[in-house]
Design an enzyme around this catalytic site. Structure first.
Site, PDB file in Angstrom:
ATOM      1  N   HIS A 138      -1.085  -1.057   8.038  1.00  0.00           N
ATOM      2  CA  HIS A 138       0.354  -0.796   8.011  1.00  0.00           C
ATOM      3  C   HIS A 138       0.637   0.699   8.115  1.00  0.00           C
ATOM      4  CE1 HIS A 138       4.145  -0.030   5.689  1.00  0.00           C
ATOM      5  NE2 HIS A 138       4.574  -0.862   6.609  1.00  0.00           N
TER       6      HIS A 138
ATOM      7  N   GLU B 105       0.394   1.573  11.653  1.00  0.00           N
ATOM      8  CA  GLU B 105       1.584   1.114  12.370  1.00  0.00           C
ATOM      9  C   GLU B 105       2.678   2.182  12.340  1.00  0.00           C
ATOM     10  OE1 GLU B 105       5.455  -1.049  11.200  1.00  0.00           O
ATOM     11  OE2 GLU B 105       3.759  -2.331  10.665  1.00  0.00           O
ATOM     12  N   HIS B 106       2.897   2.775  11.186  1.00  0.00           N
ATOM     13  CA  HIS B 106       3.894   3.850  11.070  1.00  0.00           C
ATOM     14  C   HIS B 106       3.509   5.058  11.915  1.00  0.00           C
ATOM     15  CE1 HIS B 106       6.558   2.888   7.431  1.00  0.00           C
ATOM     16  NE2 HIS B 106       5.872   1.775   7.669  1.00  0.00           N
TER      17      HIS B 106
ATOM     18  N   GLU C 202       8.564   2.603   0.736  1.00  0.00           N
ATOM     19  CA  GLU C 202       8.618   1.201   1.168  1.00  0.00           C
ATOM     20  C   GLU C 202       7.987   0.294   0.114  1.00  0.00           C
ATOM     21  OE1 GLU C 202       7.471  -1.574   5.047  1.00  0.00           O
ATOM     22  OE2 GLU C 202       7.008   0.571   5.042  1.00  0.00           O
TER      23      GLU C 202
END
Length: 459
Positions: A79, A82-83, A159
């Site tokens: 993840h 992904e950012h 997040e």
């Protein structure tokens, strides 16, 4: 570029054209809904579904990597990466990437799951070449700079904090941990505060090089697209980055989550000062490739898939004990989960769990009525079709199908498989799955005596 490099590039391009293999996977009707696949050298697959009647197109790249491919120290790396792929390439800054899509009124995003990651852009059909160029550039040319890693660390921690503020989401992570323990399938996709703070730029860069190999990627496009054009643009973008072939490709390790499933009857409770208690009662389910998944889909729909489902009627409509109550399935490559979620007042948690457990036991022993099965088949069929009414959903379907199954199934074939489910099929899968001793995850302000009593729900 030297003359030798030019000759090498030309030879590589020539080889790419020579060995690319194109197949029509689904012929469609009069060219509408035709699904094609081209396999480029190095193993990169490109699949498209053509819908000439629309004016939009969605382009995506699927990577066969998710949180279950992480070691404990790398939890959250997929993840995080992904950012970072949005933070800039050799050709574009982070602002350039977002501005390019914003300038044509498009939308761009990504998501990370347990077993895959997807990056996509939805644009007007005339802007598809731009979307292909931008998304391919992100996937093949990310710089992953140390300063970007440090800056994005704070974003990801926020997040995680945002997710932690929603116990209705967190309880599903808690249930995964209850079922799988401290294994890749049991850890959160986002990682934890500790693992995110500990991840370094070099670790993430190595993870990127290992998993973003052409053999681990699927390119998908749906809408008013021409397959040959999409292939040509994708090939050009990957060749330009030198990413069409790799000599250091690493084979992915086999996924065997069945061994990770823990003994049934486990209870995990997280004390929180929430207004509601959030509960998930569940057990092992089916792998996504299991042929019984069609019967499980019907079972899941009848049990907790809508307002007419058994659990919704028993818990909410008849007794008013919860606002949200539903069942769900999660299918992975080699195993799966079946769960029932409910959010209720803490004082009602034992009543809700008792009703849910009794409902599961009754269906395991007696099955569903013919009327329930017929209604569930109709509901599942309708939702399947209605869920494919935009190009984004179509791109998701063909991309995920290619990545996870290596094949495509037409909507008519899916509807036929759903319609073919019989009461005996549903009864068999209900007896096997719902007859298992469940496990339980709960988040809420429960007192010690209440928490102690929760074990009765899984005994």
């Amino acid at each position: 570029m030297t003359s030798r490099s030019l000759r090498t590039t030309a030879r590589t391009s020539s080889e790419a054209r020579a060995v690319a293999r194109t197949q029509t996977l689904l012929p469609g009707k009069d060219g509408i809904g035709t699904v094609r696949r081209t396999t480029l050298p190095g193993g990169l697959r490109v699949v498209t579904e053509t819908l000439p009647s629309v004016r939009s197109a969605t382009f995506g790249i699927w990577a066969h990597v998710g949180s279950r491919d992480e070691t404990p120290t790398l939890n959250g790396a997929t993840h995080y990466l992904e950012h970072l792929l949005f933070k800039g390439t050799r050709e574009r800054s982070a602002l350039d990437i977002s501005a390019a899509i914003d300038a044509v009124g498009g939308e761009m995003n990504a998501f990370t799951a347990k077993e895959y990651t997807c990056y996509y852009a939805r644009v007007l059909d005339t802007d598809l070449p731009l979307a292909i160029d931008v998304v391919c550039d992100m996937l093949t040319g990310s710089l992953i700079l140390a300063e970007d890693v440090d800056a994005e660390r704070g974003v990801i921690l926020e997040e995680i904090a945002m997710t932690e503020d929603d116990p209705g989401d967190v309880v599903h992570d808690l249930f995964a941990r209850t079922m799988f323990g401290d294994t890749p399938l049991g850890r959160p996709v986002l990682g934890t505060v500790d693992t995110i703070n500990a991840l370094t730029r070099d670790q993430i860069a190595r993870f990127y090089r290992k998993h973003y190999d052409p053999t681990h990627l699927v390119v998908a496009a749906a809408g008013n697209v021409d397959h040959a054009t999409v292939v040509r643009l994708v090939r050009r973008a990957f060749e330009k980055a030198g990413a069409l072939t790799r000599t250091d490709a690493v084979s992915l390790a086999p996924r065997d989550g069945r061994r990770a499933i823990r003994t049934a009857g486990r209870v995990e409770v997280a004390a929180r000062r929430t207004e509601q208690a959030h509960v998930v009662l569940g057990m092992p389910g089916l792998a996504r490739t299991d042929e019984r998944r069609w019967a499980l889909g019907v079972l899941n729909t009848a049990l907790g898939g809508g307002m007419s489902s058994r659990l919704f009627q028993e818990v909410r409509e008849k007794r008013g004990l919860a606002y949200s109550v539903y069942s769900y399935t999660s299918g992975f490559a080699d195993c799966g989960l079946f769960g029932v979620y409910a959010g209720c007042r803490p004082s009602q948690v034992h009543d809700v769990l008792g009703i849910c457990r009794d409902g599961l036991d009754r269906v395991a022993a007696e099955g569903l009525t013919d009327d329930e099965i017929a209604r569930a088949i109709g509901q599942l069929s309708g939702s399947t079709v209605l869920g494919l009414e935009d190009t984004g959903a179509l791109m998701n379907r063909i991309g995920k199908s290619e990545l996870c199954w290596g094949d495509q199934m037409s909507v008519d074939d899916m509807l036929a498989r759903i319609a073919a489910v019989t009461p005996d099929d549903v009864r068999a899968v209900a007896s096997e799955l719902l007859g298992q001793r469940p496990s339980l995850a709960v988040i809420g302000p429960l007192k010690d005596k209440q928490a102690d009593r929760l074990h009765t729900a899984v005994s």
